[in-house]
Design a protein around this motif. Structure first.
Motif, mmCIF file in Angstrom:
data_model
loop_
_atom_site.group_PDB
_atom_site.id
_atom_site.type_symbol
_atom_site.label_atom_id
_atom_site.label_comp_id
_atom_site.label_asym_id
_atom_site.label_seq_id
_atom_site.Cartn_x
_atom_site.Cartn_y
_atom_site.Cartn_z
ATOM 1 N N ALA A 113 30.818 -31.318 32.116
ATOM 2 C CA ALA A 113 31.802 -32.092 31.531
ATOM 3 C C ALA A 113 31.240 -32.891 30.263
ATOM 4 O O ALA A 113 31.934 -33.129 29.369
ATOM 5 C CB ALA A 113 32.174 -33.068 32.514
ATOM 6 N N GLU A 114 29.912 -33.037 30.451
ATOM 7 C CA GLU A 114 29.107 -33.552 29.386
ATOM 8 C C GLU A 114 29.321 -33.096 28.118
ATOM 9 O O GLU A 114 29.176 -33.461 26.990
ATOM 10 C CB GLU A 114 27.446 -33.980 29.682
ATOM 11 N N GLN A 115 29.057 -31.703 28.083
ATOM 12 C CA GLN A 115 29.053 -30.712 27.068
ATOM 13 C C GLN A 115 30.500 -30.620 26.265
ATOM 14 O O GLN A 115 30.612 -30.901 25.008
ATOM 15 C CB GLN A 115 28.688 -29.249 27.451
ATOM 16 N N MET A 116 31.512 -30.881 27.273
ATOM 17 C CA MET A 116 32.939 -30.736 26.874
ATOM 18 C C MET A 116 33.083 -31.999 25.883
ATOM 19 O O MET A 116 33.841 -32.004 24.936
ATOM 20 C CB MET A 116 34.013 -30.367 28.080
ATOM 21 N N TYR A 134 28.708 -25.968 18.331
ATOM 22 C CA TYR A 134 27.627 -26.543 19.289
ATOM 23 C C TYR A 134 26.725 -25.897 19.807
ATOM 24 O O TYR A 134 25.579 -26.129 20.517
ATOM 25 C CB TYR A 134 28.068 -27.846 19.941
ATOM 26 N N ASN A 135 26.860 -24.527 19.616
ATOM 27 C CA ASN A 135 25.850 -23.513 20.480
ATOM 28 C C ASN A 135 25.884 -23.717 21.965
ATOM 29 O O ASN A 135 25.131 -23.252 22.535
ATOM 30 C CB ASN A 135 24.594 -23.458 19.773
ATOM 31 N N PHE A 136 27.170 -24.154 22.537
ATOM 32 C CA PHE A 136 27.509 -24.099 23.752
ATOM 33 C C PHE A 136 27.772 -22.812 24.444
ATOM 34 O O PHE A 136 27.260 -22.469 25.811
ATOM 35 C CB PHE A 136 28.146 -25.316 24.154
ATOM 36 N N VAL A 137 28.329 -21.952 23.555
ATOM 37 C CA VAL A 137 29.017 -20.857 23.957
ATOM 38 C C VAL A 137 28.408 -19.546 23.121
ATOM 39 O O VAL A 137 28.565 -19.999 21.845
ATOM 40 C CB VAL A 137 30.345 -20.776 24.333
ATOM 41 N N GLY A 178 39.782 -33.135 18.688
ATOM 42 C CA GLY A 178 38.622 -31.973 18.974
ATOM 43 C C GLY A 178 39.308 -30.714 18.642
ATOM 44 O O GLY A 178 40.362 -30.374 18.929
ATOM 45 N N PHE A 179 38.168 -29.728 18.506
ATOM 46 C CA PHE A 179 38.661 -28.357 18.329
ATOM 47 C C PHE A 179 37.961 -27.447 19.240
ATOM 48 O O PHE A 179 36.732 -27.581 19.707
ATOM 49 C CB PHE A 179 38.299 -27.838 17.021
ATOM 50 N N LEU A 180 38.459 -26.383 19.857
ATOM 51 C CA LEU A 180 38.249 -25.593 20.763
ATOM 52 C C LEU A 180 37.023 -24.621 20.238
ATOM 53 O O LEU A 180 36.047 -24.564 21.139
ATOM 54 C CB LEU A 180 39.127 -24.528 21.532
ATOM 55 N N TRP A 181 37.131 -24.486 19.037
ATOM 56 C CA TRP A 181 35.716 -23.661 18.337
ATOM 57 C C TRP A 181 34.533 -24.467 18.460
ATOM 58 O O TRP A 181 33.424 -23.915 18.150
ATOM 59 C CB TRP A 181 36.195 -23.246 17.008
ATOM 60 N N HIS A 182 34.590 -25.917 18.573
ATOM 61 C CA HIS A 182 33.315 -26.589 19.033
ATOM 62 C C HIS A 182 32.319 -26.104 19.814
ATOM 63 O O HIS A 182 31.226 -26.206 19.845
ATOM 64 C CB HIS A 182 33.672 -28.067 18.873
ATOM 65 N N ALA A 183 32.999 -25.239 20.910
ATOM 66 C CA ALA A 183 32.168 -24.756 21.787
ATOM 67 C C ALA A 183 31.136 -23.668 21.238
ATOM 68 O O ALA A 183 29.982 -23.598 21.552
ATOM 69 C CB ALA A 183 33.029 -23.791 22.883
#
Length: 135
Positions: free
Chosen positions: A20-23, A41-44, A33-38
């Motif tokens: 939840a913190e990363q999201m 931000y190098n989270f995915v 916000g944008f979905l591609w931020h995943a």
């Protein structure tokens, strides 16, 4: 306003391992916000730039769907459209790069992969296979 159903489906497929913190930090799925931020931000884990373009060009697009981010000219807010079958003019990365769309998401059959061309010239494009998540 965000397309809540689309966001939930996309997040479940591509961001299932995020906290939840990363999201929250990346604003993924939140208004503004944008979905591609995943990816940014190098989270995915994903392919970026020309590697993403090549992966997209090489993948089987049978059953793929497209969605677009659009901007409301009055409220200056982005929203994402509902999915629809992929159009012939979006079958290659070059066609997508040359399109007038603000942002485009191409989602593979059964949400197994995703290609995103963002509105930010320095971000993306991104290509993600399901299961390549960083912890």
């Amino acid at each position: 306003m965000q397309n809540i159903n689309y966001n939930k489906k996309w997040i479940k497929a591509f961001c299932g391992g995020l906290s939840a913190e990363q999201m929250m930090k990346a604003g993924i799925g939140q208004d503004g916000g944008f979905l591609w931020h995943a990816f940014s931000y190098n989270f995915v884990s994903c392919l970026k730039g020309d590697d993403a373009r090549k992966a997209y060009d090489d993948i089987d697009k049978s059953g793929a769907k497209q969605s677009f981010y659009t901007i409301d000219p009055i409220y200056k807010k982005f929203s994402i459209s509902n999915e629809e079958p992929i159009a012939d003019e979006f079958m290659t990365a070059k066609q997508i790069d040359e399109s007038d769309e603000v942002e485009i998401y191409i989602i593979g059959k059964d949400y197994k992969w995703c290609y995103v061309r963002t509105h930010e010239s320095l971000c993306g494009p991104y290509f993600c296979y399901v299961g390549n998540k960083l912890r």
